[in-house]
Scaffold this active site. Structure first.
Site, mmCIF file in Angstrom:
data_model
loop_
_atom_site.group_PDB
_atom_site.id
_atom_site.type_symbol
_atom_site.label_atom_id
_atom_site.label_comp_id
_atom_site.label_asym_id
_atom_site.label_seq_id
_atom_site.Cartn_x
_atom_site.Cartn_y
_atom_site.Cartn_z
ATOM 1 N N LYS A 148 25.269 92.120 17.701
ATOM 2 C CA LYS A 148 25.195 90.793 18.329
ATOM 3 C C LYS A 148 23.868 90.092 18.006
ATOM 4 C CE LYS A 148 25.760 92.450 22.517
ATOM 5 N NZ LYS A 148 25.793 93.891 22.139
ATOM 6 N N ARG A 198 28.162 90.324 31.088
ATOM 7 C CA ARG A 198 28.438 91.737 30.825
ATOM 8 C C ARG A 198 29.340 92.328 31.896
ATOM 9 N NH1 ARG A 198 23.713 92.928 27.489
ATOM 10 N NH2 ARG A 198 23.789 95.064 26.733
ATOM 11 N N ARG A 213 18.227 102.106 15.047
ATOM 12 C CA ARG A 213 17.735 100.731 15.209
ATOM 13 C C ARG A 213 16.221 100.706 15.385
ATOM 14 N NH1 ARG A 213 20.333 96.658 19.474
ATOM 15 N NH2 ARG A 213 19.874 98.301 20.979
ATOM 16 N N ARG A 230 13.136 100.991 20.290
ATOM 17 C CA ARG A 230 13.203 100.592 21.704
ATOM 18 C C ARG A 230 13.324 101.831 22.581
ATOM 19 N NH1 ARG A 230 17.828 96.021 22.207
ATOM 20 N NH2 ARG A 230 18.373 97.309 23.984
ATOM 21 N N ARG A 252 24.610 103.786 27.992
ATOM 22 C CA ARG A 252 24.851 102.350 27.804
ATOM 23 C C ARG A 252 26.247 102.092 27.253
ATOM 24 N NH1 ARG A 252 20.327 101.360 24.058
ATOM 25 N NH2 ARG A 252 21.180 99.284 23.766
HETATM 26 P P1 ADP Z 1 23.402 94.534 19.431
HETATM 27 O O1 ADP Z 1 22.543 93.290 19.621
HETATM 28 O O2 ADP Z 1 24.861 94.228 19.511
HETATM 29 O O3 ADP Z 1 23.015 95.659 20.333
HETATM 30 P P2 ADP Z 1 21.982 94.802 16.865
HETATM 31 O O4 ADP Z 1 22.142 93.465 16.237
HETATM 32 O O5 ADP Z 1 20.667 95.121 17.454
HETATM 33 O O6 ADP Z 1 23.166 95.048 17.945
HETATM 34 O O7 ADP Z 1 22.367 95.910 15.766
HETATM 35 C C1 ADP Z 1 22.307 97.306 16.055
HETATM 36 C C2 ADP Z 1 21.888 98.084 14.806
HETATM 37 O O8 ADP Z 1 22.929 98.023 13.828
HETATM 38 C C3 ADP Z 1 20.638 97.530 14.115
HETATM 39 O O9 ADP Z 1 19.879 98.609 13.623
HETATM 40 C C4 ADP Z 1 21.202 96.667 12.975
HETATM 41 O O10 ADP Z 1 20.300 96.594 11.877
HETATM 42 C C5 ADP Z 1 22.477 97.406 12.609
HETATM 43 N N1 ADP Z 1 23.575 96.504 12.170
HETATM 44 C C6 ADP Z 1 23.894 95.299 12.698
HETATM 45 N N2 ADP Z 1 24.964 94.761 12.077
HETATM 46 C C7 ADP Z 1 25.341 95.647 11.126
HETATM 47 C C8 ADP Z 1 26.399 95.666 10.143
HETATM 48 N N3 ADP Z 1 27.285 94.655 10.036
HETATM 49 N N4 ADP Z 1 26.475 96.763 9.368
HETATM 50 C C9 ADP Z 1 25.591 97.782 9.466
HETATM 51 N N5 ADP Z 1 24.583 97.821 10.357
HETATM 52 C C10 ADP Z 1 24.451 96.771 11.183
HETATM 53 P P1 ADP Z 2 22.113 95.947 23.604
HETATM 54 O O1 ADP Z 2 22.567 94.732 22.889
HETATM 55 O O2 ADP Z 2 21.522 96.974 22.737
HETATM 56 O O3 ADP Z 2 23.072 96.480 24.593
HETATM 57 P P2 ADP Z 2 20.483 94.229 25.273
HETATM 58 O O4 ADP Z 2 19.179 93.873 24.689
HETATM 59 O O5 ADP Z 2 21.550 93.216 25.296
HETATM 60 O O6 ADP Z 2 20.910 95.568 24.562
HETATM 61 O O7 ADP Z 2 20.277 94.718 26.780
HETATM 62 C C1 ADP Z 2 19.312 95.681 27.106
HETATM 63 C C2 ADP Z 2 19.374 95.990 28.587
HETATM 64 O O8 ADP Z 2 19.067 94.811 29.354
HETATM 65 C C3 ADP Z 2 20.718 96.461 29.123
HETATM 66 O O9 ADP Z 2 20.914 97.849 28.936
HETATM 67 C C4 ADP Z 2 20.582 96.107 30.614
HETATM 68 O O10 ADP Z 2 19.735 97.021 31.292
HETATM 69 C C5 ADP Z 2 19.838 94.768 30.542
HETATM 70 N N1 ADP Z 2 20.780 93.626 30.449
HETATM 71 C C6 ADP Z 2 20.905 92.767 29.386
HETATM 72 N N2 ADP Z 2 21.854 91.843 29.640
HETATM 73 C C7 ADP Z 2 22.343 92.108 30.875
HETATM 74 C C8 ADP Z 2 23.358 91.528 31.685
HETATM 75 N N3 ADP Z 2 24.085 90.470 31.278
HETATM 76 N N4 ADP Z 2 23.592 92.086 32.911
HETATM 77 C C9 ADP Z 2 22.883 93.146 33.346
HETATM 78 N N5 ADP Z 2 21.934 93.751 32.621
HETATM 79 C C10 ADP Z 2 21.649 93.249 31.392
#
Ligand code: ADP
Ligand code: ADP
Ligand code: ZN
Length: 216
Positions: free
Chosen positions: A13, A88, A127, A160, A171
């Site tokens: 995302k 979420r 990541r 992270r 998660r």
């Molecule tokens: P999210 O915000 O949904 O948690 P991230 O954008 O942080 O996900 O991506 C999670 C991990 O996967 C990162 O290390 C990123 O570089 C990798 N990643 C994201 N999109 C792709 C893809 N299309 N193919 C392979 N790896 C990806």
């Molecule tokens: P990822 O895309 O890897 O799941 P995020 O950066 O979106 O991680 O979120 C990291 C953390 O922030 C979540 O595990 C949660 O603790 C908190 N968080 C983010 N968005 C929300 C939400 N909409 N509601 C509740 N907690 C949230």
């Protein structure tokens, strides 16, 4: 455009958001980024949410929704926004809907990025993020050009705290229990567009942009 990016942790995302906002010309609103910035700056909000993030638990709905509306009511969101990581839960989605109705606004689409759990675990474990600008990398698939240094701002690239294995599994469970029901919720609202999140990053961005253009 008013858009939501939906998908499990590690779906891509944040990565897609970074690619999409330039073409869409709307601000990227990531609740995770907002919470992490507040923790880093040791604000009151940061102190309140820190333990939830560290344990991979969701911040309570009411607090999260308040934080989101504070942000969405700012001037730069008047022409639209790309929400990443919110809503979420069903109550968050209901609160968003009610707030939009109050303001006479509507959502345009929900972009759902689909990736299998076994791939998510590998992605989250590998990541790495930039300490200062938040740019996202992957040790294997998408490393920075210089080891440990951000391509855009030259700062340190780190893991992270919540990307350690125990928290990652937690998660993903939280996602399955609390967030996955939103796919059905937004399907019923006729807003869902689903994409295969295992495609290469840039190919997927183009696919999303094409689909959004077609749906206008
Ligand atoms: P999210 O915000 O949904 O948690 P991230 O954008 O942080 O996900 O991506 C999670 C991990 O996967 C990162 O290390 C990123 O570089 C990798 N990643 C994201 N999109 C792709 C893809 N299309 N193919 C392979 N790896 C990806
Ligand atoms: P990822 O895309 O890897 O799941 P995020 O950066 O979106 O991680 O979120 C990291 C953390 O922030 C979540 O595990 C949660 O603790 C908190 N968080 C983010 N968005 C929300 C939400 N909409 N509601 C509740 N907690 C949230
Ligand atoms: Zn950076």
């Amino acid at each position: 455009m008013r858009l939501i990016l939906l998908g499990p942790p590690g779906a891509g995302k944040g990565t897609q958001a970074a690619n999409l906002i330039d073409s869409l010309n709307i601000p990227h609103i990531s609740t995770g980024d907002i919470f992490r910035a507040n923790i880093k700056n040791e604000t009151e909000l940061g102190k309140e949410v820190k333990s939830y993030l560290n344990e991979g638990k969701l911040v309570p709905d009411e607090l999260t929704t308040r934080v989101v509306w504070d942000r969405l009511d700012q001037e730069d969101c008047k022409c639209g926004f790309l929400l990443d990581g919110f809503p979420r839960t069903i109550p968050q989605a209901e609160a968003l809907k009610a707030g939009l109705i109050e303001r006479g606004l509507e959502l345009d689409k929900v972009v759902n990025i689909d990736v299998d759990t076994d791939i998510l675990v590998k992605r989250l474990a590998g990541r790495r993020v930039c300490k200062s600008c938040g740019a996202t990398y992957h040790v294997a698939g998408n490393p920075p050009k210089v080891d440990g240094k951000c391509d855009s701002c030259d700062s340190e690239v780190i893991q992270r705290d919540d990307d350690k294995e125990e928290t990652v599994l937690n998660r993903i469970k939280v996602y399955e229990n609390q967030t996955q029901p939103l796919i059905n919720y937004y399907t019923k609202e006729g807003l869902i567009l689903t994409f295969d999140g295992t495609k290469p990053i840039d190919e997927l961005s183009q696919e999303i942009l094409d689909a959004l253009n077609e749906s206008k």
